[in-house]
Design a protein around this motif. Structure first.
Motif, PDB file in Angstrom:
ATOM      1  N   ARG A 119       0.857  -1.363   0.265  1.00  0.00           N
ATOM      2  CA  ARG A 119      -0.001  -0.157   0.127  1.00  0.00           C
ATOM      3  C   ARG A 119       0.548   1.100   0.336  1.00  0.00           C
ATOM      4  O   ARG A 119       0.396   2.244  -0.938  1.00  0.00           O
ATOM      5  CB  ARG A 119      -0.938   0.074   1.132  1.00  0.00           C
ATOM      6  N   GLN A 159       1.232   3.812  -2.826  1.00  0.00           N
ATOM      7  CA  GLN A 159       0.809   5.716  -2.919  1.00  0.00           C
ATOM      8  C   GLN A 159       1.936   6.170  -2.937  1.00  0.00           C
ATOM      9  O   GLN A 159       1.913   7.142  -3.784  1.00  0.00           O
ATOM     10  CB  GLN A 159       0.125   5.894  -1.683  1.00  0.00           C
ATOM     11  N   ASP A 198       2.046   6.758  -6.812  1.00  0.00           N
ATOM     12  CA  ASP A 198       0.879   6.894  -7.522  1.00  0.00           C
ATOM     13  C   ASP A 198       1.318   8.671  -7.687  1.00  0.00           C
ATOM     14  O   ASP A 198       0.882   9.484  -8.336  1.00  0.00           O
ATOM     15  CB  ASP A 198      -0.439   6.724  -7.232  1.00  0.00           C
ATOM     16  N   LYS A 199       1.734   8.996  -6.277  1.00  0.00           N
ATOM     17  CA  LYS A 199       2.157  10.726  -6.161  1.00  0.00           C
ATOM     18  C   LYS A 199       3.508  10.858  -7.458  1.00  0.00           C
ATOM     19  O   LYS A 199       3.321  12.179  -7.721  1.00  0.00           O
ATOM     20  CB  LYS A 199       2.552  10.956  -5.033  1.00  0.00           C
ATOM     21  N   ILE A 250       1.447   9.664   3.866  1.00  0.00           N
ATOM     22  CA  ILE A 250       1.503   8.478   3.374  1.00  0.00           C
ATOM     23  C   ILE A 250       1.955   7.597   4.476  1.00  0.00           C
ATOM     24  O   ILE A 250       3.181   8.118   5.348  1.00  0.00           O
ATOM     25  CB  ILE A 250       2.009   8.106   1.868  1.00  0.00           C
TER      26      ILE A 250
END
Length: 521
Positions: free
Chosen positions: A310, A314, A317-318, A334
């Motif tokens: 996870r 994340q 994605d960022k 995060i």
């Protein structure tokens, strides 16, 4: 194809695949290990049961043979002084034959081998000279013995047990013998044959020459064992257990033991297939007990794998939107709960900071005049569009240095550049934080006054013009500027029209003799 592959091979899917694979392999390994262990236990248990039972039967057979010899010895002592009494001999023979069913036939012989009494009489040996292997061996050795298996004169495979008859004067008077027909019912066959099972288990007896002395299949008695890979080991060890393949090609689990007085080997065996029949039920129970735990382990691994992937997902994605002004705060929130993701998070934040600094610098470079540090035409245009989009009123002061070419020609471009820089410094003194100073051409400048009316803008223009005229410039001395003024107060008016108006006003100021301010129409 590579894009499709990269979209499919995501970290969470790879970790999930790893979790599933690890769980399945662990479950299969556990199942296989249990299967092998249970299989070995069943085989070992079956071999040990067969060995123990073979040993018990060997002991029972030994007891039977000892009892048989004892019967014969006792009867021989009874008739030792009555060898001339036919009735006594006949009675003794019948008693041995019919009292216990230990023997299939009984014979009493004198010292020359002549049969004195026989039971049953159907044997038809009474008064005849005995010539069988057992009888001749008894006459020759004159001691108690058990013969090796042999075929009688009427083709019976038998074992002959005999006891010598010796009178009170220690004279050898003959022998008393009992025969055990190996192919006919008797106590020995009952001892060995009562444990024949429908699942394929059975008992058989062999001697050291591999001759079958007893077998549930009567047709095999008297034959010799062939094509059995375990018989040699059985004969060599006398007692134990073994896995073997019999003459019919069936895998068997055998236990064996020797009968000491005869060197017979009793073998009890059961098919491997029937022994392993309970394994199916055992493994079903193992599956039922293991499967819930395997599912729990899988769910835990799946959850833990998602927890691991996870923060990495994340962060990935960022990483696609590093130019976003809020990306640093989003990355900070995060939850990188383990060392590697935390290190990656710090590295990305460091990279974001550097990237945003570089982007800011690039934007600054793109919107800034490199000589004076003021905004350039591009920055000025973007600011106009922003104010127009917000509906915010503004006024423009467009400045042009009078006779600037003469400055460059007289004092050189380096001096001219210093004049331009000093010009910007003066304009900055007349601008507020929300205003903008821009260099839009060689010696052309703009002062954008946010939310300023035409009259106020004209006042600012006059003060600015006066300040420039009074400023002393190194080397050059004094310079003057011409200023055009225009305002955007009506939202329905195009901004382009204001730009044209301020340009016209500047042109009019120059036309009227320079060093003046003119309001646009």
């Amino acid at each position: 194809m590579s894009t499709l592959k990269s979209n499919f091979l995501k970290l969470n899917r790879l970790i999930l695949f790893l979790a599933i694979t690890a769980t399945i392999l662990t479950f299969l390994n556990s199942f296989y290990s249990n299967y092998e262990v249970q299989k070995e236990q069943l085989i070992s248990q079956a071999i040990e049961v067969n060995r123990a039972y073979a040993n018990k039967l060997a002991d029972t057979t030994e007891v039977f043979l000892a009892a048989s010899r004892q019967q014969l010895t006792y009867a021989a002592n009874e008739v030792r002084n009555k060898m001339d009494n036919t009735a006594v001999l006949k009675h003794a023979a019948n008693r041995l034959k019919y009292q216990t069913n230990s023997f299939n036939s009984v014979v009493i012989s004198d010292s020359t081998g002549l049969a004195q009494a026989v039971s049953p009489e159907t044997v038809n040996l009474l008064g005849k000279r005995l010539k069988s292997v057992g009888s001749l061996e008894a006459l020759k050795k004159r001691k108690a013995l058990i013969s090796k298996p042999y075929l009688s004169t009427i083709n019976n495979l038998l074992v002959f047990i005999s006891a010598p008859i010796v009178d009170d004067q220690n004279n050898y008077r003959g022998f008393l013998g009992g025969t055990i027909y190996l192919r006919r019912p008797n106590i020995l066959s009952q001892i060995l044959g009562e444990h024949y099972y429908k699942n394929g288990s059975y008992i058989y007896v062999i001697d050291k020459q591999k001759e079958i002395l007893y077998h549930p299949d009567k047709s095999r008695i008297g034959t010799f064992i062939q094509n059995n890979n375990g018989i040699d080991e059985i004969i060599a060890n006398n007692e134990g257990g073994i896995s073997l393949r019999n003459s019919k090609g069936i895998d068997m689990l055998a236990g064996y033991a020797i009968v000491p007085s005869t060197d017979w080997i009793i073998i009890t065996q059961s098919p491997l297939q029937s022994t392993l029949l309970p394994l199916k039920g055992i493994m079903e129970k193992v599956i039922l007990k293991t499967l819930p735990l395997a599912i729990i382990v899988f769910l835990f691994i799946w959850w833990f794998a998602r927890a691991i992937s996870r923060p990495l997902k994340q962060l990935a994605d960022k990483a696609k939107s590093l130019d976003s002004p809020t990306v640093s705060d989003e990355i900070e929130h995060i939850n990188s709960w383990y060392v590697e993701s935390l290190s990656l998070k710090k590295a990305i934040l460091s990279g974001v900071k550097l990237l945003q600094n570089q982007i800011g610098q690039l934007r600054l470079d793109a919107d800034t005049d490199p000589l004076t540090g003021a905004n350039n035409r591009r920055g000025f245009q973007m600011r106009l569009e922003e104010l127009a989009a917000q509906g915010t009123t503004f006024s423009l002061l467009s400045l042009d240095i009078d006779f600037f070419k003469k400055v460059n020609d007289t004092f050189g471009h380096n001096v001219g550049d210093e004049v331009l820089k000093q010009q910007i410094q003066i304009m900055n003194r007349f601008s507020r934080e929300q205003d903008m100073v821009a260099r839009t051409g060689g010696e052309e400048f703009v002062l954008l006054l946010k939310e300023t009316s035409q009259d106020d803008a004209l006042l600012v223009a006059e003060r600015l013009r006066t300040a420039i005229a009074e400023e002393v410039f190194d080397v050059v001395g004094h310079i003057t500027v011409s200023i055009g003024v225009a305002s955007w107060l009506d939202h329905s008016t195009p901004v382009k029209k204001v730009l044209l108006s301020v340009d016209d006003a500047l042109y009019e100021a120059k036309k009227q003799g320079r060093n003046r301010c003119v309001m646009g129409k």
